[in-house]
Motif scaffolding. Structure first.
Motif, PDB file in Angstrom:
ATOM      1  N   ARG B 184       3.161   3.810  19.688  1.00  0.00           N
ATOM      2  CA  ARG B 184       2.857   2.690  18.780  1.00  0.00           C
ATOM      3  C   ARG B 184       3.577   1.437  19.252  1.00  0.00           C
ATOM      4  NH1 ARG B 184       1.027   3.357  13.762  1.00  0.00           N
ATOM      5  NH2 ARG B 184       0.347   1.256  14.159  1.00  0.00           N
ATOM      6  N   GLY B 187       2.010  -0.439  21.954  1.00  0.00           N
ATOM      7  CA  GLY B 187       0.770  -1.132  21.653  1.00  0.00           C
ATOM      8  C   GLY B 187      -0.397  -0.262  21.217  1.00  0.00           C
ATOM      9  N   ALA B 188      -0.188   1.054  21.114  1.00  0.00           N
ATOM     10  CA  ALA B 188      -1.296   1.921  20.736  1.00  0.00           C
ATOM     11  C   ALA B 188      -1.500   1.886  19.224  1.00  0.00           C
ATOM     12  CB  ALA B 188      -1.018   3.353  21.191  1.00  0.00           C
ATOM     13  N   SER B 189      -2.769   1.810  18.810  1.00  0.00           N
ATOM     14  CA  SER B 189      -3.072   1.943  17.381  1.00  0.00           C
ATOM     15  C   SER B 189      -2.797   3.385  16.992  1.00  0.00           C
ATOM     16  CB  SER B 189      -4.539   1.609  17.140  1.00  0.00           C
ATOM     17  OG  SER B 189      -5.346   2.553  17.812  1.00  0.00           O
TER      18      SER B 189
END
Lengths: 330, 283
Positions: B184, B187-189
């Motif tokens: 997260r 940058g990961a949703s």
């Protein structure tokens, strides 16, 4: 007027009945290396997690370059974290780990490859791209974790006790390396540690935390030579806190004098003596019950436990009562 | 060297047990599958490949296909229900973990057969399900669900669901949640983090859950028997019938061998995909 990149305004956070952060304020300058220093449980990791978005503040605001990001999800913040124990993805190679954030941002394969190579050479691990994290040593993993976060060129890089798991020798070496990295990347670092030596060696500024408040924020020199509160004096400088006429004084153990006639005006009894790191440490009890530790390099070895003598000190800095309250609150 | 010897003696009983009760019977079954059927009872010890030829008969080949279909369907449903259950159980506090685990374990305290008879009461014409559905006005007439395909699927899902939960749980429990936070942070949703990190790291558990549900669902003849009447015939039912009513032991043996080969292939596939021989949480 310094350029403020990140501002914390009155941040409060409680876990259950425990108030971990009691309304902290902090302004971080662009490009600086600032360390949040404090013992475990003081709230420094929670502060970092609130900046990263991994924890939600109960009250207060987080402002990044003028933008309120208090309640933004972690993936929508231009900050990245180097986690304690690294948190490298075990199912990905070193190159895939470093490239993870770039891939999420849909960068081209060529660009990812080039940036990963750049980062690997910056952390001096060229040729390690195809290895898996479990094939690396602790120090190497540490560098990869930093590379993985720094490759995204965040506005602020958060480092949560990144050297905590390494041995002393490696830690010293990595301290220099981190400082070098921060200079060459030009990124603002917020660094967390409980090790005052680490903080003093690397930081432009240090913010000392105790029970959810900042005791003092200043340069290593200010913190070391002009401690504002008794907590700062004893935590950073290993100082004795001496009370006289309702005032508090910090007296560094190396400044305690023994046998010197003029300043030695306090009657004291030797309670303990021990050797540590080539130093003789002597614990005295004054006639009013206060205890003072003196440390010397190898002299006064004849001092015996129970012996009565006069001690004194030249340098005593007046300090305030600590802000964070005492340990009994925990 | 002495130490190693001591260890060998300690594990010997297990090897002997395995040899007598697993290896020998399997070898015996394998040999039987090449024998002929005796006229009245037992086995005529003359070599033949007829049993295997007989499996190629569309009638029997069909049961293999049907069994596979049912196993795929049941396993698919179990994955969709069991994965979230196991994953979220691993993320709960110790207190809630125990409660959720208890919910899974309580049914094991009663015989599987008795629990299946419970389903009969639910499914039968004018049974509990019909009464509830007509009661709230969803249906006018009884659904007659008992002895239908859906009833068998429900029975399979019900019976094998705990294995999936336990397998996924043990995998998810071991996963370091900070890896999800790291994803997260980079940058990961939450969806992206699930597919790139969580799912990948709990895959061994998910796959062993699939093995542990898929393999038995090929052979659980009594579920198809009790909830499917004699309308739904699975490999397990055919083997059982050949053993008892059909008294064709060599043919039953041949079908068992084929079934074992198919499930072994599944295991080999598992090994390839997960890169481990361990069945997460079970072995």
């Amino acid at each position: 007027m310094k350029d403020i990149i990140l501002r914390l305004e009155n941040i409060k956070k409680a876990f259950g009945d425990t108030q971990v952060l009691k309304g902290i304020h902090l302004e971080i300058h662009r490009g600086e290396f600032i360390t949040l220093l404090g013992s475990s449980g003081c709230g420094k990791t929670t502060t970092l997690r609130i900046i990263a978005g991994l924890e939600d503040a109960d009250e207060g605001r987080v402002i990044l370059e003028g933008e309120d990001i208090t309640h933004a999800v972690p993936n929508k913040r231009d900050v990245n974290t180097v986690f304690q124990n690294y948190a490298l993805f075990p199912h990905m190679t070193v190159a895939e780990n470093i490239g993870y954030g770039l891939k999420i941002r849909k960068k081209s394969k060529e660009e990812i490859r080039r940036k990963v190579e750049e980062m690997l050479s910056l952390v001096q691990l060229e040729g390690f791209g195809d290895r898996y994290p479990d094939q690396l040593s602790g120090g190497q993993r540490q560098r990869i974790a930093i590379a993985r976060a720094a490759v995204l060129e965040p506005k602020v890089l958060l480092l949560d006790e990144p050297l905590g798991a390494l041995d002393l020798k490696l830690r010293r070496q990595m301290q220099l390396e981190l400082k070098r990295l921060q200079k060459s990347l030009g990124i603002t670092f917020i660094y967390i540690t409980h090790d005052q030596e680490e903080a003093i060696n690397m930081s432009d500024r240090i913010a000392i935390m105790n029970h959810g408040v900042f005791e003092q924020i200043g340069t290593p020199n200010e913190i070391y030579y002009h401690p504002e509160t008794s907590y700062v004096a004893s935590f950073v400088g290993d100082a004795n806190i001496y009370r006289e006429d309702g005032k508090l004084y910090a007296v560094r153990s190396e400044n305690v004098l023994i046998h010197e006639e003029e300043e030695c005006t306090h009657e004291a009894v030797v309670l303990e003596k021990s050797f540590a790191g080539g130093q003789l440490r002597i614990l005295f009890e004054l006639s009013d019950g206060q205890r003072i530790t003196a440390s010397r390099y190898g002299i006064d070895a004849e001092v015996a436990v129970g012996q009565r003598m006069k001690i004194g000190w030249k340098v005593a800095v007046e300090v305030k009562e600590q802000k964070g309250g005492s340990d009994e609150e925990d | 060297m002495k130490k190693t010897k001591g260890c060998i003696w300690l594990v010997m009983p297990m090897y002997i047990f395995t040899l007598i009760f697993v290896a020998f019977p399997f070898l015996y079954m394998f040999l039987l599958s090449f024998m002929s059927r005796a006229k009245v009872w037992g086995v005529d010890f003359t070599f033949t490949l007829a049993n295997y030829e007989k499996i190629l008969d569309p009638l029997y080949l069909g049961t293999f296909v049907d069994s596979f279909k049912l196993a795929f369907l049941s396993t698919g449903i179990i994955v969709l229900l069991g994965y979230p259950y196991g994953y979220f159980m691993a993320r709960m506090s110790e207190k809630w973990k125990k409660r959720m685990m208890l919910l899974i374990m309580i049914p094991f305290w009663t015989s599987a057969l008795i629990r299946l008879y419970g389903w009969i009461i639910v499914f039968r014409s004018n049974g509990i399900l019909d009464k509830v559905l007509t009661g709230i006005g969803l249906t006018d007439s009884p659904l007659k669900l008992l002895y239908t395909y859906p009833a068998v699927v429900v029975g399979m899902v019900y019976g094998l669901f705990p294995f999936m939960v336990l397998a996924v749980y043990s995998s998810a429990e071991k996963m370091d949640y900070r890896l999800v936070e790291a994803a997260r942070d980079l940058g990961a949703s939450s969806v992206k983090a699930f597919f790139t990190v969580t799912l990948r790291l709990t895959l061994p558990g998910l796959l062993s859950g699939v093995i542990l549900t898929f393999v038995p669902s090929m052979g659980l003849f009594f579920i198809a028997d009790i909830l499917g009447g004699n309308k739904i015939l699975l490999v397990g039912n055919v083997i059982q019938e050949q053993m008892t009513k059909g008294r064709n032991i060599p043919f039953a043996a041949a079908m068992s061998v084929i079934l074992m080969i198919l499930t072994s292939l599944m295991m080999a596939l598992y090994r390839r995909v997960s890169g481990t021989t361990e069945l997460e949480g079970i072995m």
